[in-house]
Scaffold this active site. Sequence first.
Site, PDB file in Angstrom:
ATOM      1  N   LEU A  16       0.833  -1.214   0.000  1.00 16.62           N
ATOM      2  CA  LEU A  16       0.000   0.000   0.000  1.00 16.62           C
ATOM      3  C   LEU A  16       0.865   1.262   0.000  1.00 16.62           C
ATOM      4  O   LEU A  16       2.027   1.236   0.425  1.00 16.62           O
ATOM      5  CB  LEU A  16      -0.931   0.012   1.220  1.00 16.62           C
ATOM      6  N   LYS A  22       9.237  -7.487  -2.130  1.00 21.51           N
ATOM      7  CA  LYS A  22       8.897  -6.179  -1.561  1.00 21.51           C
ATOM      8  C   LYS A  22      10.072  -5.200  -1.701  1.00 21.51           C
ATOM      9  O   LYS A  22       9.910  -4.051  -2.108  1.00 21.51           O
ATOM     10  CB  LYS A  22       8.521  -6.366  -0.084  1.00 21.51           C
ATOM     11  N   ASN A  50      10.230  -1.690  -4.117  1.00 25.31           N
ATOM     12  CA  ASN A  50      10.551  -0.350  -3.609  1.00 25.31           C
ATOM     13  C   ASN A  50      11.857   0.184  -4.191  1.00 25.31           C
ATOM     14  O   ASN A  50      11.968   1.367  -4.514  1.00 25.31           O
ATOM     15  CB  ASN A  50      10.626  -0.367  -2.073  1.00 25.31           C
ATOM     16  N   CYS A  58       9.742   4.339   3.923  1.00 21.09           N
ATOM     17  CA  CYS A  58      10.049   3.069   3.252  1.00 21.09           C
ATOM     18  C   CYS A  58      11.228   3.130   2.286  1.00 21.09           C
ATOM     19  O   CYS A  58      12.206   2.422   2.476  1.00 21.09           O
ATOM     20  CB  CYS A  58       8.807   2.556   2.525  1.00 21.09           C
TER      21      CYS A  58
HETATM   22  P1  NAD Z   1       4.649   2.618  12.232  1.00 22.48           P
HETATM   23  O1  NAD Z   1       5.901   3.062  12.895  1.00 22.48           O
HETATM   24  O2  NAD Z   1       3.672   3.627  11.735  1.00 22.48           O
HETATM   25  O3  NAD Z   1       3.853   1.628  13.200  1.00 22.48           O
HETATM   26  C1  NAD Z   1       4.443   0.602  13.926  1.00 22.48           C
HETATM   27  C2  NAD Z   1       3.600   0.351  15.176  1.00 22.48           C
HETATM   28  O4  NAD Z   1       4.062  -0.850  15.807  1.00 22.48           O
HETATM   29  C3  NAD Z   1       3.714   1.447  16.229  1.00 22.48           C
HETATM   30  O5  NAD Z   1       2.420   1.902  16.571  1.00 22.48           O
HETATM   31  C4  NAD Z   1       4.403   0.774  17.407  1.00 22.48           C
HETATM   32  O6  NAD Z   1       3.983   1.274  18.661  1.00 22.48           O
HETATM   33  C5  NAD Z   1       3.976  -0.665  17.208  1.00 22.48           C
HETATM   34  N1  NAD Z   1       4.843  -1.646  17.877  1.00 22.48           N
HETATM   35  C6  NAD Z   1       6.183  -1.743  17.859  1.00 22.48           C
HETATM   36  N2  NAD Z   1       6.597  -2.799  18.594  1.00 22.48           N
HETATM   37  C7  NAD Z   1       5.490  -3.396  19.070  1.00 22.48           C
HETATM   38  C8  NAD Z   1       5.249  -4.527  19.897  1.00 22.48           C
HETATM   39  N3  NAD Z   1       6.272  -5.279  20.372  1.00 22.48           N
HETATM   40  N4  NAD Z   1       3.982  -4.850  20.186  1.00 22.48           N
HETATM   41  C9  NAD Z   1       2.962  -4.107  19.716  1.00 22.48           C
HETATM   42  N5  NAD Z   1       3.113  -3.022  18.948  1.00 22.48           N
HETATM   43  C10 NAD Z   1       4.366  -2.669  18.626  1.00 22.48           C
HETATM   44  O7  NAD Z   1       5.128   1.685  11.028  1.00 22.48           O
HETATM   45  P2  NAD Z   1       4.409   1.475   9.603  1.00 22.48           P
HETATM   46  O8  NAD Z   1       4.691   2.634   8.720  1.00 22.48           O
HETATM   47  O9  NAD Z   1       3.014   1.033   9.815  1.00 22.48           O
HETATM   48  O10 NAD Z   1       5.269   0.267   9.039  1.00 22.48           O
HETATM   49  C11 NAD Z   1       5.176  -1.055   9.581  1.00 22.48           C
HETATM   50  C12 NAD Z   1       5.909  -2.009   8.663  1.00 22.48           C
HETATM   51  O11 NAD Z   1       5.274  -2.046   7.381  1.00 22.48           O
HETATM   52  C13 NAD Z   1       7.364  -1.636   8.390  1.00 22.48           C
HETATM   53  O12 NAD Z   1       8.118  -2.817   8.253  1.00 22.48           O
HETATM   54  C14 NAD Z   1       7.292  -0.930   7.058  1.00 22.48           C
HETATM   55  O13 NAD Z   1       8.510  -1.002   6.343  1.00 22.48           O
HETATM   56  C15 NAD Z   1       6.210  -1.721   6.360  1.00 22.48           C
HETATM   57  N6  NAD Z   1       5.491  -0.990   5.307  1.00 22.48           N
HETATM   58  C16 NAD Z   1       5.164   0.317   5.499  1.00 22.48           C
HETATM   59  C17 NAD Z   1       4.449   0.993   4.512  1.00 22.48           C
HETATM   60  C18 NAD Z   1       4.074   2.437   4.694  1.00 22.48           C
HETATM   61  O14 NAD Z   1       3.668   3.058   3.712  1.00 22.48           O
HETATM   62  N7  NAD Z   1       4.200   3.022   5.867  1.00 22.48           N
HETATM   63  C19 NAD Z   1       4.050   0.325   3.338  1.00 22.48           C
HETATM   64  C20 NAD Z   1       4.366  -1.025   3.208  1.00 22.48           C
HETATM   65  C21 NAD Z   1       5.093  -1.671   4.199  1.00 22.48           C
END
Ligand code: NAD
Length: 431
Positions: free
Chosen positions: A151, A205, A209, A261
């Site tokens: 996404l 993935k 990217n 990302c």
């Molecule tokens: P984010 O930082 O917005 O959210 C991560 C969340 O995980 C936080 O709310 C944090 O408090 C929580 N967290 C961390 N450790 C935890 C634990 N032990 N237990 C419970 N909660 C915990 O991150 P994001 O942007 O949502 O990205 C998450 C993953 O998805 C990453 O690997 C990222 O690379 C990948 N990703 C992100 C996107 C994007 O557009 N942001 C798109 C595709 C993939």
Amino acid sequence: MRIAVVGTGYVGLVVGACLAETGNDVICVDKDEAKVRMLRRGKIPIYEPGLADLVIRNADEDRLAFTTHLGKAVKHSQIIFIAVGTPQGEDGSADLQHVLAVARDVGRTMDGYRVIVNKSTVPVGTAAKVRAIIGQETEHPFSVVSNPEFLKQGAAVDDFMKPDRVVIGAEDERGADLMVSLYQPFTRTGAPVMVMDCASAELAKYAANALLATRISFMNEVANVCELFGADVDRVRQAVGSDRRIGPSFLFPGVGYGGSCFPKDVKALMRFSADREYDFKVLKAVESVNESQKRLLVRKMEAHFGSLKKRTIAIWGLAFKPKTDDMREAPAIPIVKTLVEKGAKVQVYDPEAMDVARGIFGAKAVYAKDSYDALRGADALAIVTEWQQFREPDFDRMRKLMKAPVIFDGRNIYHPHQMKQHGFTYNSIGR
Ligand code: NAD
């Protein structure tokens, strides 16, 4: 199905809400208590179009709940998504501590067969690590699945609801079958569900990217060459993009890529390739072009003004892209910081990222109440993020508010001839 999603960030919250929307019973888990309290009150901690409605409706209809209690969520669920952050570690590798900590806790609390899904972006080999960690903690059977998320922030709900494809890395049929059936409502219009081994899914993935980042850096270099020869990068882009082998998207030059990302995923792919003694040369160039491009607008301002000392610069757009409040690795950060270092006064405005910006720049910037307010007394305007509302402004009003009618457009949102007619000195990228 009964689902747990661990991590309620930009990915986890969207995944949880969208899976609830198709009728699943979803519990979202986050260790951040303040976030969970907010979500329980129907407040959304991030800005993402369409997400608030989805979260509130599904919570009201009892398909979506929030907790800090992982064990409770694991007991409740057949499928557990790990969607926590994988930030950049000191050596450029993806930091897996959050993913592996969740895996361990899942292993400790599961009381029967579970599917554990890596939704976070993780290096090749992580599914195997997760499997080993869970295996140390439990006697119960389980499947580990790698299901990378594609996404885009700013269109995340739409992207999840109507994916281009769904990638499922699985080592056994039981896990793969459950995932395919979970995704059925989202792939009815024919989007392919690609079942493969975990390593290929994990690499897919990063490859996606990194290729997108490569297109951006490539077009930024083309734009720089356009400037040297008086060519127009818009014309070049259109000509190149109409080749069906190339396609028109992701060919816009600008101030460099940012976000949570591309920068870290490009670095991590280079890093885990290097761990196997492979030198990913193309990506080194992609990164170095991007670093330079983030400083291009300031170089252009210096070429125009000489010294930037005591100049007032208005900045439109701070988020790393439109329709998000996310400023992680946003090009606006080095731009604003460099301007301040060079003695300029910086007046910033962004439709959604002002609170985040205050946390980053503190007292170093002036925070405008709207886009016009940012222009008061400005020697120049720099456009850093291409929010839609910047595209058709009142140019007369802008000219009157500014000390001088000078624009540095880092996103090419206006036409040079139109800006000349409006009486602006207009600098853009590659035109
Ligand atoms: P984010 O930082 O917005 O959210 C991560 C969340 O995980 C936080 O709310 C944090 O408090 C929580 N967290 C961390 N450790 C935890 C634990 N032990 N237990 C419970 N909660 C915990 O991150 P994001 O942007 O949502 O990205 C998450 C993953 O998805 C990453 O690997 C990222 O690379 C990948 N990703 C992100 C996107 C994007 O557009 N942001 C798109 C595709 C993939």
